[in-house]
Design a protein around this motif. Structure first.
Motif, PDB file in Angstrom:
ATOM      1  N   GLU A  65       4.470  13.105   5.431  1.00 33.42           N
ATOM      2  CA  GLU A  65       3.405  13.859   6.106  1.00 33.42           C
ATOM      3  C   GLU A  65       2.739  13.008   7.179  1.00 33.42           C
ATOM      4  OE1 GLU A  65       0.565  15.577   3.478  1.00 33.42           O
ATOM      5  OE2 GLU A  65       1.971  17.039   2.652  1.00 33.42           O
ATOM      6  N   ALA A  66       2.449  11.743   6.833  1.00 35.07           N
ATOM      7  CA  ALA A  66       1.797  10.859   7.802  1.00 35.07           C
ATOM      8  C   ALA A  66       2.726  10.595   8.983  1.00 35.07           C
ATOM      9  CB  ALA A  66       1.389   9.558   7.130  1.00 35.07           C
ATOM     10  N   MET A  94       2.800  13.744  11.156  1.00 35.37           N
ATOM     11  CA  MET A  94       1.547  13.946  11.893  1.00 35.37           C
ATOM     12  C   MET A  94       1.468  12.994  13.086  1.00 35.37           C
ATOM     13  SD  MET A  94      -0.181  16.470  11.027  1.00 35.37           S
ATOM     14  CE  MET A  94      -1.516  16.255  12.195  1.00 35.37           C
ATOM     15  N   ARG A  95       1.845  11.730  12.839  1.00 33.50           N
ATOM     16  CA  ARG A  95       1.734  10.757  13.924  1.00 33.50           C
ATOM     17  C   ARG A  95       2.667  11.107  15.072  1.00 33.50           C
ATOM     18  NH1 ARG A  95       0.725   5.585   9.960  1.00 33.50           N
ATOM     19  NH2 ARG A  95      -1.238   6.469   9.248  1.00 33.50           N
ATOM     20  N   ASP A 134       4.841   7.831   3.598  1.00 34.53           N
ATOM     21  CA  ASP A 134       5.008   9.227   3.256  1.00 34.53           C
ATOM     22  C   ASP A 134       5.206  10.085   4.486  1.00 34.53           C
ATOM     23  OD1 ASP A 134       3.042  11.480   3.498  1.00 34.53           O
ATOM     24  OD2 ASP A 134       1.654   9.891   2.885  1.00 34.53           O
ATOM     25  N   MET A 153       0.849  -1.194   0.000  1.00 29.12           N
ATOM     26  CA  MET A 153       0.000   0.000   0.000  1.00 29.12           C
ATOM     27  C   MET A 153       0.875   1.230   0.000  1.00 29.12           C
ATOM     28  SD  MET A 153      -3.312   0.773   0.385  1.00 29.12           S
ATOM     29  CE  MET A 153      -4.233   2.271   0.645  1.00 29.12           C
ATOM     30  N   ARG A 154       0.593   2.141  -0.934  1.00 27.35           N
ATOM     31  CA  ARG A 154       1.336   3.386  -0.941  1.00 27.35           C
ATOM     32  C   ARG A 154       0.807   4.265   0.185  1.00 27.35           C
ATOM     33  NH1 ARG A 154      -0.948   5.520  -5.959  1.00 27.35           N
ATOM     34  NH2 ARG A 154      -2.705   4.476  -5.034  1.00 27.35           N
ATOM     35  N   GLY A 155       1.553   5.275   0.543  1.00 27.41           N
ATOM     36  CA  GLY A 155       0.990   6.267   1.430  1.00 27.41           C
ATOM     37  C   GLY A 155       1.538   6.230   2.841  1.00 27.41           C
ATOM     38  N   PHE A 156       1.819   5.024   3.354  1.00 25.64           N
ATOM     39  CA  PHE A 156       2.212   4.977   4.749  1.00 25.64           C
ATOM     40  C   PHE A 156       3.633   5.436   4.958  1.00 25.64           C
ATOM     41  CE2 PHE A 156      -1.123   1.595   4.838  1.00 25.64           C
ATOM     42  CZ  PHE A 156      -2.063   2.457   5.335  1.00 25.64           C
TER      43      PHE A 156
END
Lengths: 317, 122
Positions: B8-9, B12-13, B6, B1-4
């Motif tokens: 920014e995430a 934020m976390r 990245d 899965m793309r996105g994790f």
């Protein structure tokens, strides 16, 4: 002029009567992809032929303006329509205002459609982004978990897209059932079903009086569900998918060994418009290959007609 | 899965996991222990998050101190609210796996399952 009017007539006929033709062919979901193609080509053919017909009518009217104003005048006023009336500047101005007003109505509808679609895409992307940032990563599954006791699972398109499972859904799913949910949602994303939903719902919202748009947007959504069900059933098996459907819809865990029936809580008898019984029935008792071929053929012919009829009319103009 | 993966995430976390505000320098030093990353990358990512409305910031001497605009729980609740609303209430296009059923609908489902009990494939 005749071809232009025929195109407008086609748009009205298809807009009103295509649902009566297509609904029986797609009701059981025997042939999902051809079904989607037929609804979509019918829906697309209406605005295209209406626009073409209108444009050709305007063109013909321009070419033959005096004769046309006379015709319109005589249609409305009959023998009372004398040359003094239809040659007067006031009358021509009135017809011109009418033409401008109808152009404006079409332009406004287009603008509303564009703005609505744009807003839907923007909020969809924002939702996906927020879910990926705020959600807890689900190990190795390519999905995020949001804390909520209600059982919910969905996907949302974006850059990148997100699959969201609530903690309430995780609590009632075992591993194969979760895999079924994820396979179903991945099929939605891979098939770009959100795009079909956005475009067709936009048509239904902007032209609420057209039966084909109202019925078509619902049917496209339903067939997209069936397409995702088929993809999930192929990759994880029908049984896990049915158990997952029942578990999320009822909020009750469905043990792998027990019959699915036992998980459905008893309730008052009522007619149901819910999609789950139909989806479950189709998964457990799927239409045979002969039915699929027959419905597929009929739907392919219907698609061809929705493209060829306006195409030939436009070519004849 | 793309996105994790990245940034920014990831950022934020980390901001959410802290109690108080954080500077770019502090986060950069934290992240640098785990991955090769440039200070300017962290700075521009946090600036982006501020611009997009995820992070609030206030000046403290020469640096900014960043905080999350809303907690992770608040975002979660807002997203779930949007997901549970009827299609007409939200503009976002969400593809639900299945909607929840009430008693009458469950009864209809039970009837279907009972009828098919003999035919169920394994």
């Amino acid at each position: 002029m005749t071809a232009a009017l025929a195109l407008l007539g086609y748009a009205i006929m298809a807009g009103c009567f295509a649902p009566a033709l297509l609904a029986p062919l797609t009701r059981r979901g025997a042939s999902v992809r051809p079904g989607l193609a037929a609804w979509l080509s019918a829906m697309a053919s209406v605005p295209v032929s209406a626009a073409l017909g209108a444009a050709l009518t305007v063109k013909a009217a321009e070419a033959d303006w005096p004769a046309l104003t006379r015709l319109v005048c005589q249609q409305v006023a009959g023998t009372a329509c004398s040359p003094q009336v239809y040659r007067s500047g006031l009358y021509s101005a009135g017809v011109a205002v009418l033409a401008a007003a109808s152009t404006l109505v079409v332009a406004a509808a287009l603008w509303r459609y564009g703005r609505r679609t744009q807003r839907a895409v923007a909020s969809t992307r924002l939702h996906a982004r927020a879910a990926l940032l705020a959600g807890r990563e689900l190990d190795g599954a390519g999905a995020v978990v949001l804390d909520d006791p209600r059982p919910v699972a969905y996907c949302v398109a974006g850059r990148p897209a997100a699959i969201v499972v609530s903690s309430g859904a995780l609590a009632v799913l075992d591993k194969p059932q979760l895999a079924a949910v994820l396979a179903h949602e991945r099929a939605h994303l891979a098939g770009r079903h959100h795009l079909l939903a956005t475009l067709t719902r936009g048509l239904a919202a902007v032209f609420p009086g057209v039966p084909l748009f109202a019925k078509g947007s619902v049917e496209v959504g339903r067939l997209a569900e069936l397409a995702a069900d088929d993809a999930a059933a192929r990759s994880v098996g029908r049984r896990a998918l049915v158990a997952a459907l029942v578990a999320i819809a009822t909020g009750t865990a469905v043990p792998a060994a027990a019959p699915v029936t036992r998980a459905v809580p008893p309730g008052a008898l009522a007619a149901s418009g819910h999609a789950v019984p139909a989806r479950v029935e189709r998964l457990l008792d799927p239409p045979g290959p002969a039915a699929a071929a027959l419905f597929g053929l009929a739907l392919a012919l219907a698609s061809a007609a929705f493209i060829l009829v306006p195409g030939l009319l436009a070519a004849a103009a | 899965m793309r996105g994790f993966g990245d940034l920014e995430a990831v950022i934020m976390r980390r901001v959410w996991d802290r109690d108080g505000p954080v500077t770019v320098r502090e986060l950069y030093e934290e992240l640098q222990r785990e991955r090769a990353i440039a200070y300017t990358t962290v700075m521009s990512t946090m600036d982006n998050l501020h611009r997009k409305g995820w992070l609030a910031r206030e000046r403290d001497g020469k640096a900014y101190r960043y905080t999350a605009v809303a907690s992770r729980e608040e975002y979660s609740a807002r997203l779930m609210g949007e997901a549970m609303a009827e299609a007409g209430d939200t503009e976002a296009v969400l593809s639900h796996f299945v909607a929840a059923m009430d008693g009458g609908q469950a009864e209809a489902l039970r009837a279907v399952l009972d009828r098919l009990a003999g035919k169920r494939p394994s």
